[in-house]
Design an enzyme around this catalytic site. Structure first.
Site, PDB file in Angstrom:
ATOM      1  N   LYS A  26     -74.261 -41.767  14.999  1.00 26.86           N
ATOM      2  CA  LYS A  26     -74.543 -41.413  16.403  1.00 26.86           C
ATOM      3  C   LYS A  26     -74.016 -40.022  16.698  1.00 26.86           C
ATOM      4  O   LYS A  26     -73.121 -39.501  16.041  1.00 26.86           O
ATOM      5  CB  LYS A  26     -73.923 -42.424  17.370  1.00 26.86           C
ATOM      6  N   PRO A  67     -70.869 -38.967   7.569  1.00 22.77           N
ATOM      7  CA  PRO A  67     -69.583 -38.332   7.290  1.00 22.77           C
ATOM      8  C   PRO A  67     -68.401 -39.221   7.687  1.00 22.77           C
ATOM      9  O   PRO A  67     -68.459 -39.890   8.720  1.00 22.77           O
ATOM     10  CB  PRO A  67     -69.596 -37.061   8.136  1.00 22.77           C
ATOM     11  N   GLY A 104     -67.535 -45.411  10.475  1.00 21.89           N
ATOM     12  CA  GLY A 104     -66.801 -46.664  10.295  1.00 21.89           C
ATOM     13  C   GLY A 104     -67.343 -47.751  11.201  1.00 21.89           C
ATOM     14  O   GLY A 104     -67.469 -48.920  10.806  1.00 21.89           O
ATOM     15  N   SER A 105     -67.690 -47.366  12.436  1.00 18.66           N
ATOM     16  CA  SER A 105     -68.261 -48.322  13.386  1.00 18.66           C
ATOM     17  C   SER A 105     -69.616 -48.812  12.890  1.00 18.66           C
ATOM     18  O   SER A 105     -69.958 -49.994  13.022  1.00 18.66           O
ATOM     19  CB  SER A 105     -68.432 -47.662  14.757  1.00 18.66           C
ATOM     20  N   ALA A 135     -69.265 -41.879  14.070  1.00 18.37           N
ATOM     21  CA  ALA A 135     -69.116 -43.339  14.107  1.00 18.37           C
ATOM     22  C   ALA A 135     -69.511 -44.027  12.807  1.00 18.37           C
ATOM     23  O   ALA A 135     -70.072 -45.124  12.819  1.00 18.37           O
ATOM     24  CB  ALA A 135     -69.883 -43.938  15.290  1.00 18.37           C
ATOM     25  N   ALA A 181     -64.800 -40.032   9.164  1.00 14.87           N
ATOM     26  CA  ALA A 181     -63.944 -39.446  10.222  1.00 14.87           C
ATOM     27  C   ALA A 181     -64.568 -38.163  10.765  1.00 14.87           C
ATOM     28  O   ALA A 181     -63.883 -37.180  11.026  1.00 14.87           O
ATOM     29  CB  ALA A 181     -62.521 -39.189   9.717  1.00 14.87           C
ATOM     30  N   GLY A 182     -65.893 -38.181  10.929  1.00 16.30           N
ATOM     31  CA  GLY A 182     -66.615 -36.973  11.319  1.00 16.30           C
ATOM     32  C   GLY A 182     -67.051 -36.947  12.768  1.00 16.30           C
ATOM     33  O   GLY A 182     -67.767 -36.040  13.187  1.00 16.30           O
ATOM     34  N   GLY A 183     -66.687 -37.966  13.555  1.00 14.69           N
ATOM     35  CA  GLY A 183     -67.141 -38.020  14.941  1.00 14.69           C
ATOM     36  C   GLY A 183     -68.555 -38.543  15.064  1.00 14.69           C
ATOM     37  O   GLY A 183     -69.208 -38.376  16.093  1.00 14.69           O
ATOM     38  N   ASP A 204     -67.046 -48.100  19.626  1.00 18.11           N
ATOM     39  CA  ASP A 204     -68.366 -47.573  19.254  1.00 18.11           C
ATOM     40  C   ASP A 204     -69.200 -48.575  18.449  1.00 18.11           C
ATOM     41  O   ASP A 204     -70.360 -48.289  18.139  1.00 18.11           O
ATOM     42  CB  ASP A 204     -68.213 -46.306  18.401  1.00 18.11           C
TER      43      ASP A 204
END
Ligand code: C5P
Length: 309
Positions: free
Chosen positions: A11, A96, A104-105, A102, A98-100, A138
């Protein structure tokens, strides 16, 4: 059914309006999420115990223990089953880390949909969204997909109608940024200025641009209250944003808590041109093109996951 694979999107936040810090450590948001065509794939295979393996880009930077969000999601879902269930998860990363964006979400959402199918639990969409919200703010949107406005801490979603496809370039950075650290910096910057943030409000102009499919207008309305904090923590992002603007992007913004930067462009060929130009410059690790909105992980559920073997 021995194995289920679900495709989950990344996202970008088109409007991220951050209100005051709440007593529970979260912030009230108006968070306009937009799912884009960069996908992770989550495969669940029936097993006697829970495990996760991560393959693909930056796989070595994803936790493979109990901190992994996909495993946490699968365990939370298993607790709703009327019999003992477990799964071996494989996550194929393209989003990516930890790229902003989401990532992991997205993996948690993929695990929920894959395991719901694998274990034939038949949990309805509302239940999956509830479990998702417990895993992270998220995660519900990664199930939902499309374009949606998230309120509360971002987990209460309402679909936003969009009038077409938008084209994006993402400049990916070396290493990630910690989301709690970016929120904390945002609070400190506001405090230092004596600012008392108002309750966040939805941007009417942004909603109109989305409805009309007007990329020029959307580019002008993109806003991210976390951007200043992300740039304070990673000053090189200022040059990354400038590089996209100078090369004709309609809008340039840090994605979520960063450090990925998102550039809205006028069409697919413009996206290819900008990605090529950024890749050859020193302002990012890599640049990739994408379009949005795309479907969320739930689109693959109800008997139509991406792959069943
Ligand atoms: O919900 P999630 O675990 O993804 O949030 C990660 C961190 O981001 C939180 O611990 C909090 O520091 C910050 N956050 C916030 N307000 C939100 C969402 C996240 O402060 N609405």
């Amino acid at each position: 059914m021995d194995s289920v694979t679900v495709r989950v999107p990344a996202k970008v936040n088109l409007q991220l309006a951050v209100g005051p810090l709440r007593d529970d450590g979260y912030h009230d948001l108006v968070n306009v999420f937009h799912a884009v065509s960069i996908h992770d794939h989550v495969t669940a295979v029936a097993a006697d115990s829970f495990s996760v393996r991560v393959v693909g880009e930056e796989a070595d930077q994803v936790p493979d223990g109990p901190d992994n969000l996909a495993i946490r999601a699968a365990r939370a879902l298993a607790a709703r089953a009327d019999r003992p269930v477990a799964a071996r998860l494989t996550i194929r990363k393209s989003i990516p880390v930890a790229g902003g964006m989401a990532g992991g979400s997205a993996d948690a959402a993929g695990a929920l949909v894959a395991c719901n199918d694998l274990w034939k639990l038949g949990l309805p969409r509302e239940d999956l969204l509830d479990i998702a919200a417990d895993i992270g703010s998220d995660v519900p949107f990664a199930l939902f997909g499309g374009t949606a406005v998230g309120t509360g801490r971002g987990e209460l979603l309402t679909a936003v109608p969009t009038g077409g496809r938008f084209h994006w370039v993402f400049a990916l950075a070396e290493g990630g940024l910690s989301t709690p650290a970016v929120y904390a910096r945002c609070d400190r910057l506001r405090e230092a200025r004596g600012e008392r943030p108002a309750p966040p409000q939805e941007s009417k102009a942004l909603m109109a641009a989305l409805r009309d499919g007007d990329a020029d207008a959307l580019g002008a309305e993109l806003v991210n209250d976390l951007q200043e904090a992300a740039v304070a923590l990673r000053p090189s992002l200022a040059a990354t944003l400038d590089a996209g603007r100078e090369r004709g992007a309609l809008g340039a913004i840090v994605s979520g808590s960063g450090p990925s930067c998102a550039f809205l462009v006028a069409g697919e060929s413009k996206a290819d041109d900008l990605a090529r130009a950024l890749t050859g410059s020193a302002v990012c690790r890599a640049a990739v093109t994408a379009y949005g909105p795309v479907q969320g992980a739930l689109a693959g559920s109800g008997g139509h996951p991406v792959g069943i073997t």
